[in-house]
Design a protein around this motif. Structure first.
Motif, PDB file in Angstrom:
ATOM      1  N   ALA A   1      -6.650  38.009  28.515  1.00 58.23           N
ATOM      2  CA  ALA A   1      -7.290  38.540  29.720  1.00 58.23           C
ATOM      3  C   ALA A   1      -8.358  37.605  30.270  1.00 58.23           C
ATOM      4  O   ALA A   1      -9.110  36.969  29.519  1.00 58.23           O
ATOM      5  N   ASN A   2      -8.399  37.530  31.593  1.00 53.48           N
ATOM      6  CA  ASN A   2      -9.422  36.753  32.279  1.00 53.48           C
ATOM      7  C   ASN A   2     -10.807  37.330  31.995  1.00 53.48           C
ATOM      8  O   ASN A   2     -11.013  38.543  32.051  1.00 53.48           O
TER       9      ASN A   2
ATOM     10  N   GLU B   1      -8.494  33.217  36.299  1.00 48.87           N
ATOM     11  CA  GLU B   1      -7.816  33.765  37.467  1.00 48.87           C
ATOM     12  C   GLU B   1      -6.616  32.902  37.861  1.00 48.87           C
ATOM     13  O   GLU B   1      -5.572  33.423  38.271  1.00 48.87           O
ATOM     14  N   VAL B   2      -6.768  31.588  37.724  1.00 47.63           N
ATOM     15  CA  VAL B   2      -5.654  30.676  38.005  1.00 47.63           C
ATOM     16  C   VAL B   2      -4.504  30.944  37.039  1.00 47.63           C
ATOM     17  O   VAL B   2      -3.341  31.105  37.436  1.00 47.63           O
ATOM     18  N   VAL B   3      -4.832  31.003  35.756  1.00 48.06           N
ATOM     19  CA  VAL B   3      -3.805  31.178  34.725  1.00 48.06           C
ATOM     20  C   VAL B   3      -3.145  32.548  34.851  1.00 48.06           C
ATOM     21  O   VAL B   3      -1.912  32.672  34.722  1.00 48.06           O
ATOM     22  N   ASP B   4      -3.935  33.579  35.098  1.00 45.81           N
ATOM     23  CA  ASP B   4      -3.374  34.926  35.271  1.00 45.81           C
ATOM     24  C   ASP B   4      -2.378  34.969  36.421  1.00 45.81           C
ATOM     25  O   ASP B   4      -1.316  35.596  36.325  1.00 45.81           O
ATOM     26  N   ALA B   5      -2.715  34.302  37.535  1.00 43.40           N
ATOM     27  CA  ALA B   5      -1.827  34.310  38.696  1.00 43.40           C
ATOM     28  C   ALA B   5      -0.510  33.614  38.373  1.00 43.40           C
ATOM     29  O   ALA B   5       0.573  34.072  38.782  1.00 43.40           O
ATOM     30  N   LEU B   6      -0.572  32.504  37.649  1.00 43.60           N
ATOM     31  CA  LEU B   6       0.644  31.794  37.265  1.00 43.60           C
ATOM     32  C   LEU B   6       1.511  32.656  36.356  1.00 43.60           C
ATOM     33  O   LEU B   6       2.732  32.752  36.543  1.00 43.60           O
TER      34      LEU B   6
ATOM     35  N   GLY C   1      -4.979  20.769  41.563  1.00 44.88           N
ATOM     36  CA  GLY C   1      -6.063  21.730  41.680  1.00 44.88           C
ATOM     37  C   GLY C   1      -6.889  21.684  40.405  1.00 44.88           C
ATOM     38  O   GLY C   1      -6.664  20.820  39.537  1.00 44.88           O
ATOM     39  N   HIS C   2      -7.835  22.590  40.260  1.00 42.71           N
ATOM     40  CA  HIS C   2      -8.702  22.618  39.078  1.00 42.71           C
ATOM     41  C   HIS C   2      -8.768  24.024  38.493  1.00 42.71           C
ATOM     42  O   HIS C   2      -8.789  25.004  39.235  1.00 42.71           O
ATOM     43  N   ALA C   3      -8.826  24.078  37.154  1.00 39.93           N
ATOM     44  CA  ALA C   3      -8.919  25.368  36.468  1.00 39.93           C
ATOM     45  C   ALA C   3     -10.065  25.384  35.468  1.00 39.93           C
ATOM     46  O   ALA C   3     -10.065  26.167  34.526  1.00 39.93           O
ATOM     47  N   ASN C   4     -11.046  24.516  35.670  1.00 39.78           N
ATOM     48  CA  ASN C   4     -12.189  24.422  34.753  1.00 39.78           C
ATOM     49  C   ASN C   4     -13.474  24.975  35.356  1.00 39.78           C
ATOM     50  O   ASN C   4     -14.568  24.683  34.886  1.00 39.78           O
TER      51      ASN C   4
ATOM     52  N   THR D   1      -9.370  28.558  44.205  1.00 40.73           N
ATOM     53  CA  THR D   1      -8.069  28.229  43.619  1.00 40.73           C
ATOM     54  C   THR D   1      -7.354  29.460  43.077  1.00 40.73           C
ATOM     55  O   THR D   1      -6.182  29.702  43.393  1.00 40.73           O
ATOM     56  N   GLY D   2      -8.041  30.228  42.249  1.00 44.96           N
ATOM     57  CA  GLY D   2      -7.411  31.407  41.667  1.00 44.96           C
ATOM     58  C   GLY D   2      -6.985  32.417  42.710  1.00 44.96           C
ATOM     59  O   GLY D   2      -5.896  33.001  42.628  1.00 44.96           O
ATOM     60  N   GLN D   3      -7.830  32.620  43.713  1.00 42.99           N
ATOM     61  CA  GLN D   3      -7.507  33.579  44.774  1.00 42.99           C
ATOM     62  C   GLN D   3      -6.329  33.100  45.615  1.00 42.99           C
ATOM     63  O   GLN D   3      -5.576  33.906  46.165  1.00 42.99           O
ATOM     64  N   ALA D   4      -6.160  31.780  45.725  1.00 45.16           N
ATOM     65  CA  ALA D   4      -5.077  31.234  46.547  1.00 45.16           C
ATOM     66  C   ALA D   4      -3.721  31.319  45.872  1.00 45.16           C
ATOM     67  O   ALA D   4      -2.685  31.374  46.554  1.00 45.16           O
ATOM     68  N   MET D   5      -3.685  31.305  44.543  1.00 44.39           N
ATOM     69  CA  MET D   5      -2.420  31.140  43.840  1.00 44.39           C
ATOM     70  C   MET D   5      -1.369  32.211  44.158  1.00 44.39           C
ATOM     71  O   MET D   5      -0.198  31.867  44.396  1.00 44.39           O
ATOM     72  N   PRO D   6      -1.682  33.506  44.143  1.00 46.48           N
ATOM     73  CA  PRO D   6      -0.611  34.475  44.403  1.00 46.48           C
ATOM     74  C   PRO D   6       0.089  34.248  45.740  1.00 46.48           C
ATOM     75  O   PRO D   6       1.333  34.238  45.809  1.00 46.48           O
ATOM     76  N   GLU D   7      -0.682  34.033  46.809  1.00 50.93           N
ATOM     77  CA  GLU D   7      -0.074  33.825  48.118  1.00 50.93           C
ATOM     78  C   GLU D   7       0.639  32.483  48.185  1.00 50.93           C
ATOM     79  O   GLU D   7       1.749  32.381  48.739  1.00 50.93           O
ATOM     80  N   LEU D   8       0.021  31.445  47.630  1.00 49.13           N
ATOM     81  CA  LEU D   8       0.635  30.119  47.691  1.00 49.13           C
ATOM     82  C   LEU D   8       1.965  30.107  46.954  1.00 49.13           C
ATOM     83  O   LEU D   8       2.968  29.585  47.472  1.00 49.13           O
ATOM     84  N   ILE D   9       2.001  30.669  45.759  1.00 44.88           N
ATOM     85  CA  ILE D   9       3.247  30.701  44.990  1.00 44.88           C
ATOM     86  C   ILE D   9       4.322  31.470  45.751  1.00 44.88           C
ATOM     87  O   ILE D   9       5.475  31.022  45.871  1.00 44.88           O
ATOM     88  N   ALA D  10       3.948  32.625  46.287  1.00 44.46           N
ATOM     89  CA  ALA D  10       4.921  33.442  47.025  1.00 44.46           C
ATOM     90  C   ALA D  10       5.471  32.712  48.246  1.00 44.46           C
ATOM     91  O   ALA D  10       6.684  32.726  48.504  1.00 44.46           O
ATOM     92  N   LYS D  11       4.591  32.057  48.989  1.00 44.52           N
ATOM     93  CA  LYS D  11       5.032  31.385  50.217  1.00 44.52           C
ATOM     94  C   LYS D  11       5.856  30.137  49.914  1.00 44.52           C
ATOM     95  O   LYS D  11       6.796  29.802  50.650  1.00 44.52           O
TER      96      LYS D  11
END
Length: 323
Positions: free
Chosen positions: A29-30, A97-102, A253-256, A262-272
């Motif tokens: 969990a995040n 948040e980045v890892v959770d989205a992935l 991108g960065h996850a550190n 970055t984390g907020q962008a991932m769900p939409e970016l991956i979907a699009k």
């Protein structure tokens, strides 16, 4: 496994059996507080607990140079990559948040982890290296500037990070055996990273040659999220990537904790990206799918633009305010 992948039968990394045996949803969990980097401290130049690491064969010619993207003959493949940097005088964060989205999207990605970052975040590093969605690349020991370091410094930055990965891989394997996971599953976890990303995107010929001798492919990027900029938003990341993406791109991108939005962008970016027909792959899978496009130098947008870091960071292992 990644060695075979670079030869043309690529896979991600890790093992679902190992991953599920070692980590519960609560473990994964995040934790929002982990994202923030710790306070700066006196430089820590101590080596890993052991500096030994598995030796890799020299790099094949097709993988030499600074790889910026891959020519896929139109196949709509892209690689999302995230840096996990940590200098000698800091403890960087972990952006769950980045890892959770992935994971939620079952999206493959490659993480370039600094050796000291892995030592500072052993549990998170082991989670990532056992997860079959992800692969781990080497991002040097303390984010040293490969345009400035001595040959001895270059070697330490490369090999100490390899050694720290080996330490954590061995610990994950030990825990998996204790839980009755068969050796065939444990063997799926790569024994060593075979990819490397230069800190600051900065290199020189001697550094590229040293990587090739040690069997590590230098992975640059050709499309950036611009997430280190504090003004970057999730909306801007999605717009920037979608405006420029093309088959064979390597996106950084960065996850550190140093990535903004970055984390907020991932769900939409991956979907699009998927809506446009793109498949998300690891860097090793991308390399195996086409012809790597490499340069003789390392740069961000145009040749010479990373030389600026020689003036700002010197050898890159200490934050400028601590000099």
């Amino acid at each position: 496994c990644l060695l075979a992948g670079l030869a043309g039968t690529a896979r991600a990394g890790g093992s679902e059996r190992v991953f599920s045996a070692l980590w519960t949803p609560d473990d994964l969990a995040n934790v929002a507080a982990e994202k923030k980097s710790g306070k700066r401290h006196e430089p820590d130049r101590t080596p890993p607990a052991t500096t030994g690491a598995p030796a890799l064969p020299p790099l094949p010619d097709r993988l030499t140079g600074s790889i910026r993207r891959v020519e896929t003959a139109g196949a709509k493949l892209v690689a999302l990559t995230f840096d996990l940097c940590e200098l000698s005088d800091q403890t960087a964060g972990y952006d769950g948040e980045v890892v959770d989205a992935l994971r939620a999207a079952k999206a493959k990605a490659t993480f370039f982890a600094g050796g000291k970052w892995m030592r500072s975040h052993p549990k998170r590093a082991m989670e990532l290296l056992t997860d079959p969605l992800f692969e781990i690349g080497n991002h040097a020991w303390t984010h040293g500037n490969f345009g400035q370091l001595s040959p001895e410094g270059l070697r330490r930055e490369i090999l100490w990070a390899q050694a720290q990965y080996a330490i954590l891989r061995a610990e994950a394997a030990k825990r998996a055996r204790e839980r009755g996971v068969p050796e065939t599953e444990i063997a799926k976890i790569p024994v060593a990273p075979v990819l490397f990303r230069f800190p600051y995107g900065r290199c020189r010929p001697e550094a590229l040659a040293m990587l090739a001798e040690n069997g590590l492919a230098a992975i640059q990027w050709n499309l950036t999220t611009l997430d280190p900029n504090p003004g970057t938003t999730a909306k801007a990341i999605v717009a920037t990537v979608l405006a420029r993406v093309r088959p064979g791109d390597i996106i950084i991108g960065h996850a550190n904790g140093n990535g903004h939005g970055t984390g907020q962008a991932m769900p939409e970016l991956i979907a699009k990206l998927r809506e446009r027909g793109y498949t998300l792959v690891t860097v090793s899978e991308l390399l195996a799918a086409g012809r790597p496009v490499a340069a003789s130098d390392c740069y961000d947008a145009h040749p010479g633009d990373t030389v600026q870091y020689d003036r700002i960071f010197g050898d890159g292992t200490v934050h400028p305010r601590k000099r």
